[in-house]
Design a protein around this motif. Structure first.
Motif, PDB file in Angstrom:
ATOM      1  N   ALA A 232     -22.393 -24.352 -30.910  1.00 11.28           N
ATOM      2  CA  ALA A 232     -21.686 -23.647 -29.838  1.00 11.28           C
ATOM      3  C   ALA A 232     -20.740 -24.586 -29.099  1.00 11.28           C
ATOM      4  CB  ALA A 232     -22.701 -23.038 -28.862  1.00 11.28           C
ATOM      5  N   ARG A 233     -21.195 -25.838 -28.916  1.00 13.39           N
ATOM      6  CA  ARG A 233     -20.341 -26.812 -28.230  1.00 13.39           C
ATOM      7  C   ARG A 233     -19.070 -27.064 -29.029  1.00 13.39           C
ATOM      8  NH1 ARG A 233     -24.139 -30.623 -27.844  1.00 13.39           N
ATOM      9  NH2 ARG A 233     -23.004 -32.101 -29.146  1.00 13.39           N
ATOM     10  N   ILE A 234     -19.219 -27.171 -30.337  1.00 15.60           N
ATOM     11  CA  ILE A 234     -18.049 -27.359 -31.200  1.00 15.60           C
ATOM     12  C   ILE A 234     -17.109 -26.162 -31.097  1.00 15.60           C
ATOM     13  CG2 ILE A 234     -17.283 -27.535 -33.595  1.00 15.60           C
ATOM     14  CD1 ILE A 234     -19.846 -29.109 -34.179  1.00 15.60           C
ATOM     15  N   LEU A 235     -17.676 -24.973 -31.167  1.00 15.72           N
ATOM     16  CA  LEU A 235     -16.844 -23.767 -31.091  1.00 15.72           C
ATOM     17  C   LEU A 235     -16.103 -23.686 -29.753  1.00 15.72           C
ATOM     18  CD1 LEU A 235     -18.969 -21.002 -32.864  1.00 15.72           C
ATOM     19  CD2 LEU A 235     -16.707 -21.846 -33.499  1.00 15.72           C
ATOM     20  N   ASP A 236     -16.791 -24.042 -28.687  1.00 11.28           N
ATOM     21  CA  ASP A 236     -16.136 -24.001 -27.374  1.00 11.28           C
ATOM     22  C   ASP A 236     -14.971 -24.988 -27.309  1.00 11.28           C
ATOM     23  OD1 ASP A 236     -17.748 -22.020 -26.474  1.00 11.28           O
ATOM     24  OD2 ASP A 236     -19.069 -23.305 -25.293  1.00 11.28           O
ATOM     25  N   SER A 237     -15.236 -26.208 -27.752  1.00 14.00           N
ATOM     26  CA  SER A 237     -14.156 -27.207 -27.733  1.00 14.00           C
ATOM     27  C   SER A 237     -12.994 -26.759 -28.609  1.00 14.00           C
ATOM     28  CB  SER A 237     -14.689 -28.557 -28.244  1.00 14.00           C
ATOM     29  OG  SER A 237     -15.805 -28.965 -27.486  1.00 14.00           O
ATOM     30  N   ALA A 238     -13.317 -26.213 -29.762  1.00 16.91           N
ATOM     31  CA  ALA A 238     -12.268 -25.757 -30.678  1.00 16.91           C
ATOM     32  C   ALA A 238     -11.427 -24.670 -30.028  1.00 16.91           C
ATOM     33  CB  ALA A 238     -12.895 -25.250 -31.976  1.00 16.91           C
ATOM     34  N   ARG A 239     -12.107 -23.694 -29.448  1.00 14.87           N
ATOM     35  CA  ARG A 239     -11.390 -22.589 -28.813  1.00 14.87           C
ATOM     36  C   ARG A 239     -10.433 -23.108 -27.749  1.00 14.87           C
ATOM     37  NH1 ARG A 239     -15.175 -18.856 -29.320  1.00 14.87           N
ATOM     38  NH2 ARG A 239     -16.488 -20.117 -27.970  1.00 14.87           N
ATOM     39  N   GLU A 240     -10.949 -24.020 -26.937  1.00  9.84           N
ATOM     40  CA  GLU A 240     -10.136 -24.558 -25.847  1.00  9.84           C
ATOM     41  C   GLU A 240      -8.910 -25.298 -26.385  1.00  9.84           C
ATOM     42  OE1 GLU A 240     -10.897 -27.532 -22.003  1.00  9.84           O
ATOM     43  OE2 GLU A 240     -12.573 -26.574 -23.041  1.00  9.84           O
ATOM     44  N   LEU A 241      -9.128 -26.151 -27.379  1.00  9.39           N
ATOM     45  CA  LEU A 241      -8.012 -26.937 -27.910  1.00  9.39           C
ATOM     46  C   LEU A 241      -7.027 -26.054 -28.677  1.00  9.39           C
ATOM     47  CD1 LEU A 241      -9.877 -30.201 -28.930  1.00  9.39           C
ATOM     48  CD2 LEU A 241      -8.107 -29.929 -27.195  1.00  9.39           C
ATOM     49  N   PHE A 242      -7.531 -25.130 -29.452  1.00 11.14           N
ATOM     50  CA  PHE A 242      -6.634 -24.217 -30.170  1.00 11.14           C
ATOM     51  C   PHE A 242      -5.782 -23.420 -29.181  1.00 11.14           C
ATOM     52  CE2 PHE A 242      -9.582 -24.255 -34.035  1.00 11.14           C
ATOM     53  CZ  PHE A 242      -8.699 -25.000 -34.789  1.00 11.14           C
ATOM     54  N   ALA A 243      -6.397 -22.996 -28.080  1.00 14.08           N
ATOM     55  CA  ALA A 243      -5.644 -22.217 -27.087  1.00 14.08           C
ATOM     56  C   ALA A 243      -4.595 -23.078 -26.395  1.00 14.08           C
ATOM     57  CB  ALA A 243      -6.604 -21.630 -26.047  1.00 14.08           C
ATOM     58  N   GLU A 244      -4.890 -24.375 -26.266  1.00 12.91           N
ATOM     59  CA  GLU A 244      -3.980 -25.241 -25.525  1.00 12.91           C
ATOM     60  C   GLU A 244      -2.851 -25.776 -26.401  1.00 12.91           C
ATOM     61  OE1 GLU A 244      -5.999 -28.417 -23.466  1.00 12.91           O
ATOM     62  OE2 GLU A 244      -4.191 -29.648 -23.493  1.00 12.91           O
ATOM     63  N   LYS A 245      -3.183 -26.112 -27.666  1.00 21.49           N
ATOM     64  CA  LYS A 245      -2.208 -26.799 -28.509  1.00 21.49           C
ATOM     65  C   LYS A 245      -1.817 -26.036 -29.765  1.00 21.49           C
ATOM     66  CE  LYS A 245      -3.739 -31.464 -27.251  1.00 21.49           C
ATOM     67  NZ  LYS A 245      -2.521 -32.274 -27.161  1.00 21.49           N
ATOM     68  N   GLY A 246      -2.527 -24.983 -30.096  1.00 24.84           N
ATOM     69  CA  GLY A 246      -2.236 -24.269 -31.326  1.00 24.84           C
ATOM     70  C   GLY A 246      -2.951 -24.863 -32.526  1.00 24.84           C
TER      71      GLY A 246
END
Lengths: 188, 188
Positions: free
Chosen positions: A17-31
Motif C-alpha cells: 500500500a505504501r508503494i501504491l500511495d507513493s506511486a500515485r502521488e508521483l504519477f499525479a505530480e510528474k506523469g
DNA sequence: CCATTCACTCAACGCTTGTTGACTCACTCA
DNA sequence: TGAGTGAGTCAACAAGCGTTGAGTGAATGG
C-alpha cells in the motif's frame, strides 16, 4: 515503536500500500514518463527491485496505482445532469481523487493514458448526449460540455492557475451552471 | 535534381529550417520528453550531433521550434471578445499553429512548458477580465472562459475526440458562443 | 528446534538518452 | 590553384532508466 506486533502478511500488505500511495502521488505530480521506479521506491522506503517483484513492470504499477476518470452518468433531467457533471470532474464536493489526476497528468504524453481518458470521456459524452433533449447536435453539445469542464479542471488542478485555485469549488460550479445550460441547448 | 545551385549559406539555412520543422512536428506529436534528438535528426536526414551544434541543447531546440500561445486580446466589447477568443484558441479559422500545439502537448509534464502556458493563459485571462463589464467575479469568469475553451481545444486537437474532429470549427464556435456569453455575466 | 518460506536487499545487466570532440570533405575566396 | 572555412559525420562518453537473479535474514509452522 509504532506497530507493536504485525504478522508477515500484514507487513506485506502495508508495504504494498505504501508503494501504491507513493506511486500515485508521483504519477499525479510528474506523469508516467518522468516518474521513475527508483523514485517511487525511495519515497516508499523500499528497494526498487521490490517494486518490480510486486508489480511486474512500471506500466502495471501505473495501472494499479491510477484510477480511471468517472464513468457514465445516470441523470435524466438537465438540472441533475449538470450537478453530476460538475461533481464528476471534481468541480464540486472535494475534487477528483489523486489517481484520476495521475491519469489526466499523463494523458497528453502517454499513449495508454490517452486511450483510457479518451474512452472515459467518450462514455461520459454518450451519457450526457442521451440525457439531452433530442436536438440535432446533442452529441456535439455533450462533447463541448464535457471538454469545457475538462479544461477548467486542468487549469485548476493540473496547471494550478492562481485565479481558480483561490476560489471555492462551489462558487466555480455556480458560475458554470448557466453556461452549461446555454450549451446544452436553447430549450433547457 | 531539385536545387541546381545552392550557396553554402543557403544550404545551411535550409537544413536548419528542416531540423526546426521536424522538431516542431515531433514535439507536437509526442511532447518534449518523448521526443529524442536522434528522432528529430533522423526525420531531418541529418546527424544528431549537427542538431546539437546548431541549437546547443534539446531545451534550446524546443524553445526555438515552439511558439507561445496567443497573447492578450484587444477587444473592447463582448461580441468582438468572443470572436477573438475562439480564434486565439484555434476554434475558428484554421486552428492553432503546430508550434502552439507542441507547447500545449508538453504543458502537463514539462515544467518550462507549464510555466510558459500558465503565463500565456494568465495574460489572456487578464485581458478578458478587463474587457468584461465590471462584475465582481470578472477575473474568475474570464479564467473559466479561457480554461473552458482550452479544454475544448485539448479534446479536439490533442486527444482527437471523434465527436469533435468530425465537425467544422465554425460550427463548434457557433455553439460555444452563447455559452461564453452566459459565462461572462448575465448582463451580456 | 530446525527446515522452510518469503519479504526484502544488493549488485549488476543492457539499453537509451543528451552531449562531446575529433574527423572528413566540399565549397569559398584570394 | 591552394589554403582555409565551415557544414556535416562518426564514434564514443557518462548518466539514468527499467529490469533481473542471486543472495540474506527474520518470521513461520511442523
Amino acid at each position: 515503536m509504532s506497530t507493536p506486533h504485525q504478522s508477515r502478511a500484514d507487513r506485506r500488505r502495508a508495504t504494498e500500500a505504501r508503494i501504491l500511495d507513493s506511486a500515485r502521488e508521483l504519477f499525479a505530480e510528474k506523469g508516467f514518463e518522468r516518474t521513475t521506479i527508483r523514485a517511487v521506491a525511495t519515497a516508499a522506503s523500499v528497494d526498487p527491485a521490490l517494486v518490480m517483484q510486486y508489480f511486474g513492470s512500471k506500466r502495471e504499477l501505473f495501472s494499479q496505482a491510477v484510477q480511471t476518470l468517472p464513468g457514465p452518468l445516470t441523470a435524466t433531467d438537465a438540472d441533475e445532469l449538470v450537478d453530476q457533471l460538475l461533481a464528476s470532474l471534481g468541480l464540486k464536493l472535494g475534487g477528483l481523487p489523486e489517481g484520476a489526476l495521475a491519469m489526466m497528468r499523463s494523458m497528453l504524453t502517454d499513449q495508454a493514458a490517452a486511450d483510457h481518458v479518451r474512452a472515459a470521456l467518450g462514455r461520459q459524452i454518450d451519457s450526457v448526449g442521451a440525457a439531452l433533449p433530442a436536438a440535432e447536435d446533442a452529441e456535439l453539445r455533450a462533447a463541448l460540455v464535457v471538454t469545457a469542464l475538462l479544461g477548467v479542471t486542468i487549469g485548476h488542478r493540473l496547471l494550478g492557475l492562481a485565479t481558480l485555485r483561490e476560489v471555492p469549488a462551489d462558487h466555480i460550479a455556480a458560475l458554470l451552471r448557466p453556461a452549461i445550460k446555454a450549451l446544452t441547448g436553447p430549450q433547457g
